[in-house]
Design an enzyme around this catalytic site. Structure first.
Site, short mmCIF file in Angstrom:
data_model
loop_
_atom_site.label_atom_id
_atom_site.label_comp_id
_atom_site.label_asym_id
_atom_site.label_seq_id
_atom_site.Cartn_x
_atom_site.Cartn_y
_atom_site.Cartn_z
N CYS A 155 0.85 -1.18 0.00
CA CYS A 155 0.00 0.00 0.00
C CYS A 155 0.89 1.23 0.00
O CYS A 155 2.09 1.15 0.23
CB CYS A 155 -0.87 0.02 1.25
SG CYS A 155 -1.75 -1.53 1.50
N ARG A 201 1.82 1.41 -6.00
CA ARG A 201 2.04 0.46 -4.91
C ARG A 201 0.78 -0.33 -4.56
O ARG A 201 0.85 -1.37 -3.90
CB ARG A 201 2.51 1.21 -3.65
CG ARG A 201 3.81 1.94 -3.83
CD ARG A 201 4.18 2.65 -2.55
NE ARG A 201 4.49 1.69 -1.51
CZ ARG A 201 5.71 1.28 -1.21
NH1 ARG A 201 6.74 1.77 -1.84
NH2 ARG A 201 5.91 0.41 -0.25
N TRP A 215 -3.74 -2.00 -1.29
CA TRP A 215 -3.72 -3.29 -1.98
C TRP A 215 -4.20 -4.29 -0.93
O TRP A 215 -3.48 -4.57 0.03
CB TRP A 215 -2.31 -3.62 -2.46
CG TRP A 215 -2.21 -4.86 -3.29
CD1 TRP A 215 -2.36 -4.94 -4.63
CD2 TRP A 215 -1.92 -6.18 -2.82
NE1 TRP A 215 -2.18 -6.24 -5.04
CE2 TRP A 215 -1.91 -7.03 -3.95
CE3 TRP A 215 -1.66 -6.75 -1.56
CZ2 TRP A 215 -1.66 -8.39 -3.88
CZ3 TRP A 215 -1.41 -8.11 -1.48
CH2 TRP A 215 -1.42 -8.91 -2.62
N ASN A 257 0.40 -0.03 6.25
CA ASN A 257 0.90 -0.90 5.19
C ASN A 257 1.53 -2.10 5.90
O ASN A 257 2.36 -1.92 6.80
CB ASN A 257 1.96 -0.11 4.38
CG ASN A 257 2.55 -0.94 3.27
OD1 ASN A 257 2.09 -2.03 2.97
ND2 ASN A 257 3.58 -0.40 2.65
N GLY A 258 1.15 -3.31 5.53
CA GLY A 258 1.71 -4.50 6.19
C GLY A 258 0.60 -5.42 6.67
O GLY A 258 -0.56 -5.26 6.26
N GLU A 298 10.43 -14.67 -18.90
CA GLU A 298 10.15 -13.25 -18.66
C GLU A 298 9.14 -12.70 -19.68
O GLU A 298 8.25 -11.92 -19.33
CB GLU A 298 11.48 -12.47 -18.68
CG GLU A 298 11.37 -10.96 -18.57
CD GLU A 298 10.70 -10.46 -17.28
OE1 GLU A 298 10.45 -11.25 -16.37
OE2 GLU A 298 10.40 -9.25 -17.23
N LYS A 318 5.58 -11.06 -18.66
CA LYS A 318 5.14 -9.72 -19.07
C LYS A 318 3.74 -9.78 -19.66
O LYS A 318 2.88 -8.99 -19.34
CB LYS A 318 6.09 -9.11 -20.11
CG LYS A 318 7.41 -8.64 -19.62
CD LYS A 318 7.40 -7.41 -18.74
CE LYS A 318 7.19 -7.73 -17.30
NZ LYS A 318 8.22 -8.11 -16.47
N GLU A 346 0.98 -10.68 -17.00
CA GLU A 346 0.77 -9.61 -16.01
C GLU A 346 -0.12 -8.50 -16.52
O GLU A 346 -0.99 -8.03 -15.81
CB GLU A 346 2.12 -8.94 -15.69
CG GLU A 346 2.93 -9.58 -14.62
CD GLU A 346 4.12 -8.73 -14.27
OE1 GLU A 346 4.92 -8.39 -15.16
OE2 GLU A 346 4.27 -8.40 -13.08
N HIS A 402 7.61 -32.65 -24.14
CA HIS A 402 7.28 -33.48 -22.97
C HIS A 402 5.95 -33.08 -22.33
O HIS A 402 5.70 -33.42 -21.18
CB HIS A 402 8.41 -33.38 -21.94
CG HIS A 402 9.71 -33.90 -22.46
ND1 HIS A 402 9.98 -35.24 -22.62
CD2 HIS A 402 10.81 -33.25 -22.92
CE1 HIS A 402 11.18 -35.39 -23.12
NE2 HIS A 402 11.71 -34.20 -23.32
N LYS A 450 3.27 -2.94 -7.22
CA LYS A 450 4.67 -2.84 -7.66
C LYS A 450 5.62 -3.50 -6.67
O LYS A 450 6.52 -4.21 -7.04
CB LYS A 450 5.02 -1.37 -7.85
CG LYS A 450 6.43 -1.11 -8.35
CD LYS A 450 6.58 -1.57 -9.77
CE LYS A 450 7.99 -1.40 -10.29
NZ LYS A 450 8.21 -2.20 -11.52
C1 AGP Z 1 7.61 -7.85 -12.56
O1 AGP Z 1 7.03 -7.45 -13.74
C2 AGP Z 1 6.69 -8.10 -11.45
N1 AGP Z 1 5.81 -7.04 -11.20
C3 AGP Z 1 7.22 -8.82 -10.24
O2 AGP Z 1 7.42 -10.13 -10.63
C4 AGP Z 1 8.52 -8.29 -9.57
O3 AGP Z 1 9.61 -8.50 -10.41
C5 AGP Z 1 8.72 -9.02 -8.23
O4 AGP Z 1 7.65 -8.73 -7.39
C6 AGP Z 1 10.02 -8.66 -7.56
O5 AGP Z 1 10.10 -7.30 -7.23
P1 AGP Z 1 11.46 -6.65 -6.80
O6 AGP Z 1 12.40 -6.76 -7.96
O7 AGP Z 1 11.13 -5.24 -6.47
O8 AGP Z 1 11.98 -7.41 -5.63
#
Ligand code: AGP
Length: 608
Positions: free
Chosen positions: A2, A27, A74, A100-101, A481, A485, A488, A504, A603
């Site tokens: 958050c 966030r 969040w 936050n937490g 990756e 992308k 996500e 496989h 994020k």
């Molecule tokens: C990446 O596109 C993601 N949003 C997510 O996987 C991110 O890489 C992961 O949460 C790790 O974050 P960090 O690099 O800030 O530790």
């Protein structure tokens, strides 16, 4: 996850809080709220949805107040409803809190509070905290917060205000970052510096277990045990234009296009051409220590974990040192075997990811050298590691990581080159690697020019329900990756696989509706990958190939080709990922998805 922002000063707080909140929206963005101090007491406004909804609620009610706290959420406990949104207030409406937490013992606290006659109105863990502060309140807000926190297990970054204490914000941290911004006759409190850059670049980072009592003219930091702390003031180098869209439609697109610059920043001052040895003084390791390393352990999450996997391919081959790549969330509960000459790296854009932090602390406790590959200067990981390398990618606001990934990979190639030269790599091979690194930013620039071509391909496939990404060797993590992308930001199911593994199992999925993205570069596994492409084509799959410039042969065997320039084979991920980032972006835009703030994500993942 958050975002918290608090203001106390002489200017109108509401616009400052709302703007700060918008900077933190990446966030968390499922609900938002604000508490302002007004002549008639605390005024709390909350809503489900984004900050723009909150703004709409507030337009007709311009509270003339110079003191307030705000939150973008969040959800962890309780759905993202208006009721569950922060700030939470006590029953008298005199104390308000943003958090936050996660309060882990909230059930026990709930029972305790119910017994004491409190009424619990929401499904959140946070609400217990505000009642607990009320319960402990005997005239001093800081003391009430301190005593309440002594009863709490879990993680928190909190900001608290009370109508009984005009002009005071109390902030506390345990596991969730908080920073105090020092202005002229005003102070801010926020989850990260982007919320305060407009007002100040002088900040104090709170450490775990610290409580700050902040007024317009003063701030005082004590520990939870009430020991006074001498604050360390730091200067933030990030600038305002770095956290704005700068004419791009989305932060993600801006960040994709920033990569030539961010990659230049990642290598600036670190390339020693003469000796062919990268310079990484921040590691704080002498050459003989580097030679003694037995094993390298990378821990990370998500995209950063993919970068670590690429690092494994580089380091094992260039330096002949064994590398383990661990999901941070697994590492800490797995009782891993660590030797005294092992080196542990936490890889993280934010430097705040809870799983990675916890893994790092676990490794530290076991006595190994703990280093960081981190983007955010002053983040918890940056401060808690024994040394490391900043990737210098600048603020990354889009939830989908792009420029941080390539900068991480670039830094990992520097580490691989350094370890390689300490062990078995000739000066000439080191020089060749460094020369290739220096060309990468221009090559990325060239690939970015193919954005329109990628967009045309995206137009053909954006309605697909599934995508498969294939790669081999060092480009297998790029397939992972690329798939991450896409899923996500476009919500299309996508899987990354080592190309040969397809037969496989996943091959059963292939038909004319399944786009298959294959990284098929002119490298030692090229012929093998071509065979895998043939297997896909034989089952009517549509192949989009990422290929090396000059490879005309591949065009006849696939449906679409996107070319990337030739480079040292260890650096190819830095180029092959660019079209995949662009493709995910264009597809998400065509599907009208919220590119920068995809659903359910945040994020910086600061909960377990
Ligand atoms: C990446 O596109 C993601 N949003 C997510 O996987 C991110 O890489 C992961 O949460 C790790 O974050 P960090 O690099 O800030 O530790």
């Amino acid at each position: 996850m958050c975002g918290i922002v608090g203001y106390v000063g002489s200017r109108r707080a509401q616009p400052i809080l709302l703007k700060g909140l918008k900077r933190l929206e990446y966030r968390g963005y499922d609900s938002a709220g604000i508490a302002m101090f007004t002549d008639s007491g605390l005024m709390v406004t909350k809503c489900a949805g984004k900050i723009s909804c909150l703004e709409q609620l507030l337009t007709g009610d311009p509270a003339d107040s110079t003191h307030g706290i705000a939150h973008t959420r969040w959800a962890t406990h309780g759905e993202p409803t208006e009721l569950n949104a922060h700030p939470h207030a006590d029953e008298k409406g005199e104390i308000a809190l943003v958090h936050n937490g996660i309060i882990e013992n909230y059930r026990t606290l709930k029972e305790f509070l119910l017994q004491k006659g409190y009424h619990i109105r929401t499904e959140t863990d946070t609400e217990m905290l505000v009642h607990l502060i009320r319960f402990n309140y005997k005239g001093c807000l800081t003391e009430a917060v301190r005593n309440a926190l002594a009863q709490v297990d879990g993680t928190y970054g909190i900001a608290v205000m009370s109508s009984m204490h005009p002009g005071v914000v109390v902030a506390a941290r345990m596991g969730s970052p908080l920073v105090i911004g020092l202005g002229d006759g005003e102070h801010l409190v926020a989850s990260d510096v982007s919320a305060m850059l407009e007002h100040t670049n002088k900040v104090v980072y709170l450490e775990d277990g610290e409580i700050a009592t902040v007024t317009a003219d003063d701030y005082r930091i004590t520990t939870i045990q009430n020991v006074q702390i001498t604050p360390q003031i730091e200067e933030v180098t990030w600038t305002l234009d770095q956290i704005e869209k700068g004419g791009y439609d989305h932060f993600m697109l801006k960040e994709i296009h920033e990569q030539p610059t961010t990659l230049r920043n990642a290598i600036r001052g670190r390339l020693n051409f003469e000796e062919g040895i990268p310079r990484l003084n921040g590691l704080n390791l002498q050459y003989d220590q580097l030679r003694k390393i037995q094993k390298v352990i990378f821990t990370a999450c998500g995209t950063s974990w993919h970068a670590g996997l690429i690092g494994k391919y580089m380091i094992e081959e260039l330096a002949r040192v064994a590398v383990d790549v661990e999901y941070a969330s697994e590492f800490r509960y797995r009782s891993p075997i660590l030797g005294k000459n092992d080196i542990f790296f936490a890889i993280s854009q934010s430097g705040e990811t809870t799983d990675t932090l916890a893994a790092m602390r676990e490794a530290k406790q076991r006595g190994v050298t703990v280093l960081g590959i981190v983007n955010v200067v002053g983040s918890t990981m940056a401060r808690e590691t024994d040394g490391g390398v900043y990737i210098h990618a600048g603020p990354e606001i889009g939830v989908a990581s792009t420029k941080a990934f390539t900068s991480q990979v670039m830094v990992l190639s520097l580490i691989a080159g350094l370890l390689g030269r300490m062990r078995q790599l000739s000066p000439q091979a080191g020089q060749e690697l460094i020369e290739a690194m220096q060309k990468i930013p221009d090559q990325v620039e060239k690939i970015l020019k193919s954005s329109d071509q990628v967009k045309k391909i995206a137009e053909q496939y954006y309605r697909a329900n599934n995508f498969l990404y294939l790669g081999r060797g060092i480009n297998y993590p790029v397939a992972l990756e690329g798939a991450l992308k896409l899923k996500e930001i476009s919500y299309i199911h996508a899987e990354g696989y080592p190309a040969a593994e397809m037969k496989h199992g996943p091959i059963a999925l292939i038909d004319e509706n399944m786009p298959v993205v294959v990284i098929a570069l002119k490298d030692p596994v090229y012929d093998k990958v071509m065979s895998n492409i043939a297997e896909v084509k034989a089952r009517n799959g549509n192949v989009i190939a990422i290929a090396t410039e000059g490879d005309t042969e591949i065009a006849e065997r696939v449906n679409h080709v996107i070319y990337i320039p030739e480079t040292n084979r260890f650096l190819t991920p830095l180029l092959s990922i660019i079209p995949l980032q662009l493709m995910a972006y264009h597809i998400a835009v065509m599907r009208e998805c919220h590119v920068d703030q995809p659903r359910n994500l945040a994020k910086s993942v600061t909960v377990e």
